[in-house]
Design an enzyme around this catalytic site. Structure first.
Site, PDB file in Angstrom:
ATOM      1  N   GLY A 148       0.791  -1.220   0.000  1.00 48.06           N
ATOM      2  CA  GLY A 148       0.000   0.000   0.000  1.00 48.06           C
ATOM      3  C   GLY A 148       0.820   1.264   0.000  1.00 48.06           C
ATOM      4  O   GLY A 148       0.507   2.209  -0.737  1.00 48.06           O
ATOM      5  N   SER A 176      -7.139  -9.073  -2.692  1.00 48.50           N
ATOM      6  CA  SER A 176      -7.465  -8.082  -1.663  1.00 48.50           C
ATOM      7  C   SER A 176      -6.494  -6.903  -1.674  1.00 48.50           C
ATOM      8  O   SER A 176      -6.786  -5.840  -1.129  1.00 48.50           O
ATOM      9  CB  SER A 176      -7.459  -8.738  -0.280  1.00 48.50           C
ATOM     10  OG  SER A 176      -6.149  -9.156   0.081  1.00 48.50           O
ATOM     11  N   ASN A 177      -5.316  -7.084  -2.303  1.00 50.21           N
ATOM     12  CA  ASN A 177      -4.345  -5.992  -2.388  1.00 50.21           C
ATOM     13  C   ASN A 177      -4.776  -4.889  -3.356  1.00 50.21           C
ATOM     14  O   ASN A 177      -4.386  -3.726  -3.206  1.00 50.21           O
ATOM     15  CB  ASN A 177      -2.987  -6.506  -2.881  1.00 50.21           C
ATOM     16  CG  ASN A 177      -2.387  -7.598  -2.022  1.00 50.21           C
ATOM     17  OD1 ASN A 177      -1.675  -8.457  -2.538  1.00 50.21           O
ATOM     18  ND2 ASN A 177      -2.659  -7.600  -0.726  1.00 50.21           N
ATOM     19  N   LEU A 178      -5.557  -5.249  -4.364  1.00 47.27           N
ATOM     20  CA  LEU A 178      -5.787  -4.343  -5.482  1.00 47.27           C
ATOM     21  C   LEU A 178      -6.589  -3.106  -5.114  1.00 47.27           C
ATOM     22  O   LEU A 178      -6.602  -2.130  -5.871  1.00 47.27           O
ATOM     23  CB  LEU A 178      -6.478  -5.102  -6.624  1.00 47.27           C
ATOM     24  CG  LEU A 178      -5.744  -6.359  -7.119  1.00 47.27           C
ATOM     25  CD1 LEU A 178      -6.493  -6.991  -8.279  1.00 47.27           C
ATOM     26  CD2 LEU A 178      -4.309  -6.038  -7.506  1.00 47.27           C
ATOM     27  N   ARG A 180      -5.811  -0.993  -2.986  1.00 48.60           N
ATOM     28  CA  ARG A 180      -4.918   0.094  -2.600  1.00 48.60           C
ATOM     29  C   ARG A 180      -3.508  -0.053  -3.170  1.00 48.60           C
ATOM     30  O   ARG A 180      -2.771   0.934  -3.251  1.00 48.60           O
ATOM     31  CB  ARG A 180      -4.830   0.187  -1.070  1.00 48.60           C
ATOM     32  CG  ARG A 180      -4.202  -1.038  -0.432  1.00 48.60           C
ATOM     33  CD  ARG A 180      -4.555  -1.218   1.033  1.00 48.60           C
ATOM     34  NE  ARG A 180      -3.969  -2.452   1.566  1.00 48.60           N
ATOM     35  CZ  ARG A 180      -4.468  -3.669   1.362  1.00 48.60           C
ATOM     36  NH1 ARG A 180      -5.563  -3.822   0.634  1.00 48.60           N
ATOM     37  NH2 ARG A 180      -3.881  -4.738   1.861  1.00 48.60           N
ATOM     38  N   CYS A 299      -3.295  -3.915   8.724  1.00 49.64           N
ATOM     39  CA  CYS A 299      -4.401  -3.611   7.811  1.00 49.64           C
ATOM     40  C   CYS A 299      -5.299  -4.818   7.572  1.00 49.64           C
ATOM     41  O   CYS A 299      -6.510  -4.670   7.387  1.00 49.64           O
ATOM     42  CB  CYS A 299      -3.848  -3.093   6.478  1.00 49.64           C
ATOM     43  SG  CYS A 299      -3.040  -1.486   6.600  1.00 49.64           S
ATOM     44  N   CYS A 359      20.465   5.185  19.529  1.00 47.84           N
ATOM     45  CA  CYS A 359      21.026   6.396  18.919  1.00 47.84           C
ATOM     46  C   CYS A 359      21.601   7.389  19.915  1.00 47.84           C
ATOM     47  O   CYS A 359      21.963   8.506  19.527  1.00 47.84           O
ATOM     48  CB  CYS A 359      19.990   7.085  18.030  1.00 47.84           C
ATOM     49  SG  CYS A 359      18.691   7.983  18.920  1.00 47.84           S
TER      50      CYS A 359
END
Length: 378
Positions: A148, A176-178, A180, A299, A359
């Site tokens: 995404g 189901s990816n399509l 986004r 997600c 850091c």
């Protein structure tokens, strides 16, 4: 004799009377066509050494640019330098072409023509120009994830002319990816996401080399993936990878552009603590410990508005380009949060944690850990 502002129709008479016709646009602007009869000398070069290009101060000189502004400015500067017979073409090359007057293209190699045409809008920006665009072409970016966030970011980084995109993802395209993940298509369901991304981006900009790495990022391979890159874009959707990337980027002194989305909200920041120890925060300064899983579903568990990753991914791409060019003010030390439902941005200042385990100034790198176990414990 005052400077004349003449229409394109009057140029022929000036040329018949022996005038010198000069196009003062940049080389890349003239690549798409210049008025017939012109000699090309960029305004800055012309004004830096006017007598080199125009040795006779009493010769008739006609100047043309794109719209007429730059040529008139150049004419005024030449007048101040002692030139006496000057004219500027009203409406410039745009009007010249609109009226159908003859144009010619300079004889350039195919690579130069492609470069000038493809990046013409970048080349017009003083903050980018030819030098900046060449810098983008010489840059290397690592993208973690072709999902995404990675999809919109990859599109625009390739379009912008980033020379080398290394994309790491071990997943395959699912229907189901399509909703986004716009790098992928129905026809590529079941294909590796990195291969799908490579095909899409290669069709968009063949000048960008896309290196597809079908792998899961781990402590064992993270430094190999980061080797030689200038910026890392985090498009991962899980906490173990985010902590791993942060630690590796701090160790190797590489800026990390962070993004995350959930449901209707997203956030973006730049973590550059590796190059700015003790001054700028890293991801661990913001999240010393991961939240419990029930408070941070991914997600697949919580859902996400399809357009939201597009917004966040484009913001990430913008930060990457700024970092590569060294322009503007990056989101270092700032967390930009976006609420899609309210269409509202909110900025939170982030502080460096002087006790940060990764850091803190003067602290040796503690080594990579079992990030999955660390996040489960959180």
């Amino acid at each position: 004799m005052p400077i004349r502002d003449i229409p394109p129709a009057d140029v022929a008479q000036w040329l018949a009377d022996g005038a010198i016709f000069v196009d003062v646009r940049e080389d890349h602007e003239r690549a798409s066509g210049q008025a017939e009869g012109t000699q090309g000398v960029a305004k800055a070069l012309l004004l830096a050494e006017p007598t080199r290009h125009l040795p006779d101060r009493d010769a008739a000189i006609v100047l043309i640019c794109q719209k007429g502004g730059r040529s008139m400015d150049a004419a005024r500067a030449l007048e101040a330098a002692g030139y006496t017979r000057l004219a500027s073409v009203t409406g410039g090359t745009s009007r010249w072409q609109e009226e159908g007057r003859p144009t010619v293209r300079p004889d350039l190699p195919a690579e130069a023509v492609d470069f000038n045409e493809r990046y013409s809008r970048h080349l017009l920006l003083q903050e980018v120009g030819v030098e900046g665009q060449r810098r983008l072409e010489g840059s290397r970016v690592l993208m973690i994830g072709a999902g995404g966030l990675g999809s919109p970011a990859a599109f625009y980084l390739a379009a912008a002319g980033v020379g080398h995109l290394r994309i790491a993802d071990d997943d395959v395209v699912d229907r189901s990816n399509l909703q986004r993940q716009i790098l992928h298509t129905e026809a590529r369901i079941g294909a590796p996401k990195v291969a799908s991304a490579q095909a899409t981006l290669g069709a968009l900009n063949p000048r960008t080399q896309v290196e597809a790495v079908q792998t899961r990022v781990t402590s064992e391979n993270v430094e190999q993936l980061l080797e030689g890159v200038d910026v890392v874009l985090d498009g991962a959707d899980n906490f173990p990878v985010r902590y791993l990337l942060n630690d590796a980027c701090v160790k190797l002194r590489i800026p990390l552009v962070y993004g995350a989305v959930q449901r209707f909200e997203g956030q973006v920041s730049v973590f550059d603590a590796g190059r700015h120890r003790g001054e700028q925060p890293c991801y661990r300064c913001l999240f010393p410990e991961p939240p419990p899983p029930e408070f941070a579903p991914n997600c697949a568990e919580a859902g996400v508005l399809g357009v939201l990753p597009g917004v966040i991914g484009l913001l990430q791409a913008t930060e990457v380009v700024k970092l590569l060019l060294g322009i503007g003010e990056p989101l270092s030390g700032r967390l930009l949060q976006f609420d899609a439902l309210a269409m509202r941005f909110r900025e939170t200042r982030l502080r460096h944690d002087p006790e940060c385990v990764v850091c803190a100034k003067g602290r040796d790198f503690p080594g990579y850990i079992d990030y999955a176990a660390f996040c489960r414990a959180g």
